[in-house]
Design a protein around this motif. Structure first.
Motif, PDB file in Angstrom:
ATOM      1  N   TYR A  32       0.547  14.003  10.234  1.00  0.00           N
ATOM      2  CA  TYR A  32      -0.640  13.335   9.710  1.00  0.00           C
ATOM      3  C   TYR A  32      -0.380  11.831   9.651  1.00  0.00           C
ATOM      4  O   TYR A  32       0.692  11.383   9.253  1.00  0.00           O
ATOM      5  N   VAL A  33      -1.393  11.057  10.040  1.00  0.00           N
ATOM      6  CA  VAL A  33      -1.288   9.602  10.050  1.00  0.00           C
ATOM      7  C   VAL A  33      -2.604   9.037   9.527  1.00  0.00           C
ATOM      8  O   VAL A  33      -3.674   9.547   9.853  1.00  0.00           O
ATOM      9  N   TRP A  34      -2.519   7.968   8.759  1.00  0.00           N
ATOM     10  CA  TRP A  34      -3.747   7.397   8.169  1.00  0.00           C
ATOM     11  C   TRP A  34      -3.754   5.875   8.199  1.00  0.00           C
ATOM     12  O   TRP A  34      -4.572   5.245   7.570  1.00  0.00           O
ATOM     13  N   GLU A  35      -2.844   5.270   8.928  1.00  0.00           N
ATOM     14  CA  GLU A  35      -2.821   3.821   9.072  1.00  0.00           C
ATOM     15  C   GLU A  35      -2.792   3.450  10.545  1.00  0.00           C
ATOM     16  O   GLU A  35      -2.020   4.011  11.334  1.00  0.00           O
ATOM     17  N   THR A  36      -3.638   2.496  10.920  1.00  0.00           N
ATOM     18  CA  THR A  36      -3.676   2.010  12.294  1.00  0.00           C
ATOM     19  C   THR A  36      -4.059   0.534  12.238  1.00  0.00           C
ATOM     20  O   THR A  36      -3.947  -0.109  11.200  1.00  0.00           O
ATOM     21  N   TYR A  40      -6.854  14.561  10.655  1.00  0.00           N
ATOM     22  CA  TYR A  40      -6.920  15.986  10.959  1.00  0.00           C
ATOM     23  C   TYR A  40      -5.949  16.390  12.067  1.00  0.00           C
ATOM     24  O   TYR A  40      -6.054  17.497  12.589  1.00  0.00           O
ATOM     25  N   LYS A  41      -5.023  15.525  12.412  1.00  0.00           N
ATOM     26  CA  LYS A  41      -4.035  15.789  13.462  1.00  0.00           C
ATOM     27  C   LYS A  41      -4.718  16.195  14.774  1.00  0.00           C
ATOM     28  O   LYS A  41      -5.018  17.359  15.004  1.00  0.00           O
ATOM     29  N   ALA A  42      -4.941  15.236  15.620  1.00  0.00           N
ATOM     30  CA  ALA A  42      -5.537  15.506  16.926  1.00  0.00           C
ATOM     31  C   ALA A  42      -4.633  16.443  17.719  1.00  0.00           C
ATOM     32  O   ALA A  42      -3.418  16.506  17.483  1.00  0.00           O
ATOM     33  N   PRO A  43      -5.192  17.191  18.662  1.00  0.00           N
ATOM     34  CA  PRO A  43      -4.380  18.091  19.483  1.00  0.00           C
ATOM     35  C   PRO A  43      -3.200  17.354  20.125  1.00  0.00           C
ATOM     36  O   PRO A  43      -3.363  16.259  20.661  1.00  0.00           O
ATOM     37  N   GLY A  44      -2.026  17.951  20.014  1.00  0.00           N
ATOM     38  CA  GLY A  44      -0.837  17.345  20.587  1.00  0.00           C
ATOM     39  C   GLY A  44      -0.068  16.455  19.633  1.00  0.00           C
ATOM     40  O   GLY A  44       1.012  15.965  19.970  1.00  0.00           O
ATOM     41  N   VAL A  81       0.842  -1.193   0.000  1.00  0.00           N
ATOM     42  CA  VAL A  81       0.000   0.000   0.000  1.00  0.00           C
ATOM     43  C   VAL A  81       0.880   1.246   0.000  1.00  0.00           C
ATOM     44  O   VAL A  81       1.772   1.381   0.842  1.00  0.00           O
ATOM     45  N   ARG A  82       0.639   2.121  -0.938  1.00  0.00           N
ATOM     46  CA  ARG A  82       1.285   3.433  -0.982  1.00  0.00           C
ATOM     47  C   ARG A  82       0.190   4.473  -0.880  1.00  0.00           C
ATOM     48  O   ARG A  82      -0.803   4.422  -1.621  1.00  0.00           O
ATOM     49  N   SER A  83       0.351   5.409   0.040  1.00  0.00           N
ATOM     50  CA  SER A  83      -0.684   6.407   0.282  1.00  0.00           C
ATOM     51  C   SER A  83      -0.201   7.794  -0.111  1.00  0.00           C
ATOM     52  O   SER A  83       0.983   8.119   0.022  1.00  0.00           O
ATOM     53  N   PHE A  84      -1.136   8.597  -0.585  1.00  0.00           N
ATOM     54  CA  PHE A  84      -0.868   9.973  -0.993  1.00  0.00           C
ATOM     55  C   PHE A  84      -1.812  10.876  -0.207  1.00  0.00           C
ATOM     56  O   PHE A  84      -3.028  10.695  -0.271  1.00  0.00           O
ATOM     57  N   PHE A 115      -7.344  17.098   3.623  1.00  0.00           N
ATOM     58  CA  PHE A 115      -7.028  16.130   4.682  1.00  0.00           C
ATOM     59  C   PHE A 115      -7.391  14.698   4.274  1.00  0.00           C
ATOM     60  O   PHE A 115      -7.807  13.888   5.100  1.00  0.00           O
ATOM     61  N   THR A 116      -7.220  14.393   2.995  1.00  0.00           N
ATOM     62  CA  THR A 116      -7.647  13.114   2.438  1.00  0.00           C
ATOM     63  C   THR A 116      -6.462  12.238   2.066  1.00  0.00           C
ATOM     64  O   THR A 116      -5.522  12.710   1.415  1.00  0.00           O
ATOM     65  N   ALA A 117      -6.527  10.968   2.438  1.00  0.00           N
ATOM     66  CA  ALA A 117      -5.518   9.982   2.044  1.00  0.00           C
ATOM     67  C   ALA A 117      -6.081   9.121   0.921  1.00  0.00           C
ATOM     68  O   ALA A 117      -7.127   8.490   1.073  1.00  0.00           O
ATOM     69  N   THR A 118      -5.385   9.125  -0.214  1.00  0.00           N
ATOM     70  CA  THR A 118      -5.688   8.218  -1.317  1.00  0.00           C
ATOM     71  C   THR A 118      -4.733   7.044  -1.222  1.00  0.00           C
ATOM     72  O   THR A 118      -3.525   7.231  -1.054  1.00  0.00           O
ATOM     73  N   HIS A 119      -5.266   5.839  -1.322  1.00  0.00           N
ATOM     74  CA  HIS A 119      -4.432   4.644  -1.188  1.00  0.00           C
ATOM     75  C   HIS A 119      -4.350   3.901  -2.511  1.00  0.00           C
ATOM     76  O   HIS A 119      -5.367   3.720  -3.201  1.00  0.00           O
ATOM     77  N   VAL A 120      -3.149   3.498  -2.861  1.00  0.00           N
ATOM     78  CA  VAL A 120      -2.924   2.622  -4.006  1.00  0.00           C
ATOM     79  C   VAL A 120      -2.449   1.287  -3.450  1.00  0.00           C
ATOM     80  O   VAL A 120      -1.369   1.199  -2.853  1.00  0.00           O
ATOM     81  N   ALA A 121      -3.269   0.255  -3.602  1.00  0.00           N
ATOM     82  CA  ALA A 121      -2.947  -1.081  -3.097  1.00  0.00           C
ATOM     83  C   ALA A 121      -2.665  -1.986  -4.274  1.00  0.00           C
ATOM     84  O   ALA A 121      -3.411  -1.962  -5.269  1.00  0.00           O
ATOM     85  N   HIS A 122      -1.585  -2.789  -4.159  1.00  0.00           N
ATOM     86  CA  HIS A 122      -1.339  -3.716  -5.273  1.00  0.00           C
ATOM     87  C   HIS A 122      -0.860  -5.075  -4.781  1.00  0.00           C
ATOM     88  O   HIS A 122      -0.288  -5.209  -3.689  1.00  0.00           O
ATOM     89  N   ASP A 123      -1.132  -6.059  -5.614  1.00  0.00           N
ATOM     90  CA  ASP A 123      -0.664  -7.424  -5.383  1.00  0.00           C
ATOM     91  C   ASP A 123       0.802  -7.486  -5.826  1.00  0.00           C
ATOM     92  O   ASP A 123       1.102  -7.224  -7.000  1.00  0.00           O
ATOM     93  N   PRO A 124       1.733  -7.820  -4.927  1.00  0.00           N
ATOM     94  CA  PRO A 124       3.147  -7.815  -5.307  1.00  0.00           C
ATOM     95  C   PRO A 124       3.519  -8.878  -6.329  1.00  0.00           C
ATOM     96  O   PRO A 124       4.583  -8.800  -6.937  1.00  0.00           O
ATOM     97  N   VAL A 125       2.648  -9.861  -6.536  1.00  0.00           N
ATOM     98  CA  VAL A 125       2.946 -10.922  -7.496  1.00  0.00           C
ATOM     99  C   VAL A 125       2.494 -10.536  -8.906  1.00  0.00           C
ATOM    100  O   VAL A 125       3.274 -10.536  -9.857  1.00  0.00           O
TER     101      VAL A 125
END
Length: 307
Positions: free
Chosen positions: A234-238, A226-230, A25-28, A34-44
């Motif tokens: 920016y983070v979009w994976e958990t 949206y970057k929580a206080p503190g 997964v590569r994210s932009f 405040f939007t993350a676009t994800h490009v997911a690919h099969d490595p094979v």
């Protein structure tokens, strides 16, 4: 009552992790929306999906550009990926989709949840879109139902219907990764709003708990941050486990009634998204603008005193 689609999603994730069949997964991140676009690919096989793309739009001038989308195109071409899916997790109210531009340049089938027809009916009336605006989802190549297969090369995939933020929200589980749109944010920020037409806080809670029944190690890719206080970055994976342990709105132990009270009170303090008017009009059409008028110009509407 059993949840067959969820059970299949859980089995898929467990098998994918056991076999190492996981998407790359590569994210932009588009900071303007405040939007993350994800490009997911099969490595094979190098088959890939673009999930929740963004068209650059300046509301002051009404001008659009494809600068951000073209960066994604450059990455895909450099990596030698073959796009088979252009996926929208829902009809976004905060950014315009770049799917038609990406589809023109790269191909792939454009898909969204089948409940987009409900969204089209509601907002078709709000924007007085007229009889020329089809409300049958025909602007999309695929209308996903709960439990539908979404294969990506050799990787299995499954769609889960997770309404509440909007009626049409879908999560797409590919291998061990789940692309969940606006249902959840990072644990320190909470959950999506549920006060748009067709939204429902109680339904959102049930959809979130459905997603949090996935294995704890499941990678969750979010549509926004949206970057929580503190927090400075920016983070979009958990992960499911992190959300269950620490999500400030729906961690384990929070009841449905507690969540509904919290979400309803918070939603009452929120203004409309800055790009709601242009976004929904475009996104309910599969990312396309209304047809040009007799002078050759396309127009978007702003309904006064309605929303």
């Amino acid at each position: 009552m059993t949840d067959e689609a969820l059970a299949r999603a859980i089995a898929q994730i467990e098998l994918a992790r056991a076999r190492g069949a996981c998407p790359v997964v590569r994210s932009f991140f588009d900071e303007a929306t405040f939007t993350a676009t994800h490009v997911a690919h099969d490595p094979v096989t190098l088959e890939a999906a673009v999930i929740d793309s963004v068209l650059d739009y300046d509301p002051a001038s009404g001008r659009t550009s494809t600068h951000g989308a073209d960066e994604i195109i450059a990455y895909i071409r450099e990596a030698g990926l073959k796009i088979v899916w252009q996926i929208e997790t829902h009809a976004h109210a905060d950014h315009l989709s770049a799917a038609p531009h990406l589809q023109l340049k790269l191909g792939g089938r454009l898909g969204i949840g089948a409940a987009i027809m409900t969204v089209q009916t509601v907002f078709g009336k709000i924007f007085n879109a007229g009889t020329e605006f089809a409300r049958d989802g025909s602007q999309f190549d695929v209308l996903f139902q709960d439990g539908d297969a979404v294969p990506l090369g050799a990787l299995p995939g499954i769609a889960l219907h997770v309404p509440g933020h909007t009626p049409a929200d879908m999560a797409f589980i590919i291998g061990d990764a789940a692309f969940i749109g606006d249902t959840l944010f990072m644990p320190d920020y909470g959950t999506a709003r549920a006060d748009f037409p067709g939204g429902d806080a109680r339904q959102l809670f049930r959809s979130v708990r459905r997603l949090l029944a996935l294995p704890p190690e499941t990678r969750l890719f979010l549509c926004h941050d949206y970057k929580a206080p503190g927090r400075d970055a920016y983070v979009w994976e958990t992960t499911v486990g992190a959300e269950r342990a620490r999500n400030i709105h729906v961690h384990d132990g929070v009841t449905e009634d507690e969540f509904v009270a919290l979400r309803t009170a918070r939603d009452a303090t929120l203004g409309m998204p800055r790009l709601l008017m242009p976004s929904v009009q475009v996104n309910m059409r599969g990312g396309r603008f209304p047809e040009p008028e007799e002078n050759g110009t396309r127009y978007l509407k702003i309904p006064l005193d309605t929303l």
